[in-house]
Design an enzyme around this catalytic site. Structure first.
Site, PDB file in Angstrom:
ATOM      1  N   SER A 160      38.002  78.620  33.374  1.00 45.58           N
ATOM      2  CA  SER A 160      39.453  79.439  33.477  1.00 45.58           C
ATOM      3  C   SER A 160      40.366  78.754  32.514  1.00 45.58           C
ATOM      4  CB  SER A 160      39.996  79.412  34.749  1.00 45.58           C
ATOM      5  OG  SER A 160      39.068  79.912  35.647  1.00 45.58           O
TER       6      SER A 160
ATOM      7  N   GLU B  45      42.208  71.190  45.270  1.00 47.29           N
ATOM      8  CA  GLU B  45      42.178  72.627  44.689  1.00 47.29           C
ATOM      9  C   GLU B  45      42.238  73.640  45.890  1.00 47.29           C
ATOM     10  OE1 GLU B  45      38.795  73.477  42.247  1.00 47.29           O
ATOM     11  OE2 GLU B  45      39.180  75.670  42.328  1.00 47.29           O
TER      12      GLU B  45
ATOM     13  N   GLU C 132      30.208  81.863  51.386  1.00 45.85           N
ATOM     14  CA  GLU C 132      29.014  81.441  51.979  1.00 45.85           C
ATOM     15  C   GLU C 132      29.088  79.909  52.152  1.00 45.85           C
ATOM     16  OE1 GLU C 132      28.893  83.459  49.057  1.00 45.85           O
ATOM     17  OE2 GLU C 132      28.525  85.373  50.382  1.00 45.85           O
TER      18      GLU C 132
ATOM     19  N   TYR D  63      33.625  71.840  35.364  1.00 47.61           N
ATOM     20  CA  TYR D  63      32.673  71.459  36.238  1.00 47.61           C
ATOM     21  C   TYR D  63      31.511  72.199  36.171  1.00 47.61           C
ATOM     22  CZ  TYR D  63      36.412  69.384  39.240  1.00 47.61           C
ATOM     23  OH  TYR D  63      37.341  68.554  39.939  1.00 47.61           O
ATOM     24  N   SER D  64      31.561  73.571  36.372  1.00 48.79           N
ATOM     25  CA  SER D  64      30.134  74.480  36.452  1.00 48.79           C
ATOM     26  C   SER D  64      29.550  74.649  35.164  1.00 48.79           C
ATOM     27  CB  SER D  64      30.851  76.021  36.871  1.00 48.79           C
ATOM     28  OG  SER D  64      31.540  75.962  38.053  1.00 48.79           O
TER      29      SER D  64
END
Ligand SMILES: Cc1cc2nc3c(=O)[nH]c(=O)nc-3n(C[C@H](O)[C@H](O)[C@H](O)COP(=O)(O)OP(=O)(O)OC[C@H]3O[C@@H](n4cnc5c(N)ncnc54)[C@H](O)[C@@H]3O)c2cc1C
Length: 380
Positions: free
Chosen positions: A157, A240, A364, A124-125
């Site tokens: 990961s 997740e 956050e 994703y990132s």
């Protein structure tokens, strides 16, 4: 609320304990390399009992276990520090494929996840898309019967030993950003994929950056409808977060600290005693949150998103504080990585725990979502 296990659940808990005592490969509690032979052997043994994909329906290789049974299993495995329990294929790729995949995709992907033979990573990132995930720029362009992928992912990961990737990419750049994304299954050895290791601040190789250069995959590997990928990602993130919350390792750590201090120290300061009492309370609160989520899920069939986010946030911050206390208690003993030592490497645990409040969505962002979507607070 009193979360007492019924007779069937107690029997299952005992069965899991017995498996941990007698069913794991020799040396499993030594230094197991992530994704290495010991972890794979553990996965194989769990798969043989249909425990690797415990909550999946029996037709896909699971046991059809209830959320409460899954929690009992997770608790025991985490408390005894059995490695290899973070399995993205089981936790979110498979459940999303069950919801949105074709019959052929279910046949092709689910069996090899449930039997532990194929591991998945999550793509994703990107360097310019983390919290604002929908800003991702990696492109997937339809070309005949294929899609051609170009772009870069980061913080992937276990990408270096995964067999398959669960990829989100942009298929339409001309619509609002959430509406032009699609999800794909991609084999990690497809030509054009380059995997470069990234070391984390604890010095270990856990995540990677991954480059796609004219990577061609069959259109049959699109999962769900084209341009509806954002919804698949959102559902995957719900799975997740509800699976990250289970941190019985923290309960074990508090038990270990208390046992160590009773055994090795004649006295302890009041400050330290109070701090450990605070940790014990936090561990109990987190445990109650986990049982609350599992019972709600049993009742409604859906993981409660807000509660799962609260548990993820609370557990991640608790882990950081607890790791700091461990280093104080164990001192040099906790900093030395000595194979065979009964004291875990708490310096590593402290450094690794920094990532807990970033991975799977930062604290956050979790706080903002709880405040706005959960409590309905107005934005600026
Ligand atoms: C150990 C680890 C494993 C990971 N594994 C994977 C993986 O397997 N696959 C994958 O795709 N990704 C993975 N990630 C990436 C992870 O999902 C992102 O790091 C995370 O979503 C944050 O994105 P970012 O790093 O780009 O930070 P940014 O989004 O750039 O945020 C930087 C800082 O700004 C804050 N911030 C950003 N936006 C806001 C806002 N609107 N309001 C308030 N504060 C804000 C953030 O909270 C953070 O403190 C992993 C990360 C870690 C640490």
């Amino acid at each position: 609320m009193d979360f007492r296990l019924n007779q069937h659940q107690s029997a299952f808990q005992q069965e899991v304990r017995t498996f941990i005592e007698t069913g794991l490969p020799a040396g499993w509690d030594g230094e197991a390399e992530a994704g290495g032979p010991v972890e794979r052997e553990i996965m194989g043994r769990l798969a043989a009992k249909h425990w690797l994909a415990l909550p999946w329906p029996k037709e896909y290789g699971g046991m059809g276990a209830s959320p409460m049974e899954q929690l009992i299993f997770n608790e025991q495995m985490a408390y005894h520090r059995v490695p290899g329990m973070m399995n993205m294929g089981v936790a979110w790729v498979g459940p999303v494929v069950m919801l949105y995949g074709t019959d052929a995709q279910k046949r092709d992907y689910l069996g090899s996840i449930a039997d532990g033979s194929q591991l998945w990573c999550t793509l994703y990132s990107e360097p310019g898309a983390g919290s604002d995930l929908a800003a991702m720029q990696t492109r997937a362009v339809r070309d005949g019967d294929d899609y051609v992928i170009n772009g870069q992912k980061i913080w992937t990961s276990f990408g270096h030993y995964a067999d398959w990737g669960w990829l989100a990419a942009r298929t339409d750049p001309d619509v609002p950003k959430h509406k032009g994304l699609s999800t794909f299954a991609i084999k990690m050895d497809t030509p054009g994929i380059t995997i470069r290791p990234l070391r984390n601040m604890a010095g270990t190789h856990e995540f990677n950056e991954i480059f796609f250069e004219d990577v061609r995959i069959p259109a049959s590997q699109l999962i769900g409808e084209e341009n509806r990928g954002w919804y698949n990602v959102a559902v995957g993130l719900d799975f997740e977060r509800s699976s990250i919350g289970a941190t019985s390792t923290a309960r074990r750590t508090v038990d270990d600290i208390a046992a160590y201090l009773r055994e090795h120290r004649g006295t302890t300061s009041q400050v330290l005693r109070h701090r450990i009492a605070e940790h014990a309370i936090a561990v109990q609160v987190l445990r109650n949150m986990a049982y609350n989520i599992a019972t709600a899920q049993e009742r409604t069939g859906i993981a409660p998103t807000r509660e799962a986010q609260m548990a993820k946030l609370f557990g991640a911050e608790m882990q950081q504080k607890l790791s700091a206390t461990c280093l104080q208690v164990f001192g040099m003993e906790g900093q030395a990585a000595r194979p065979g030592s009964r004291v875990p490497q708490y310096q590593y645990a402290l450094l690794r725990s920094v990532a807990n409040t970033i991975e799977g969505g930062t604290s956050e962002i979790q706080r903002s979502v709880i405040a706005t979507r959960g409590l309905g607070l107005p934005r600026e």
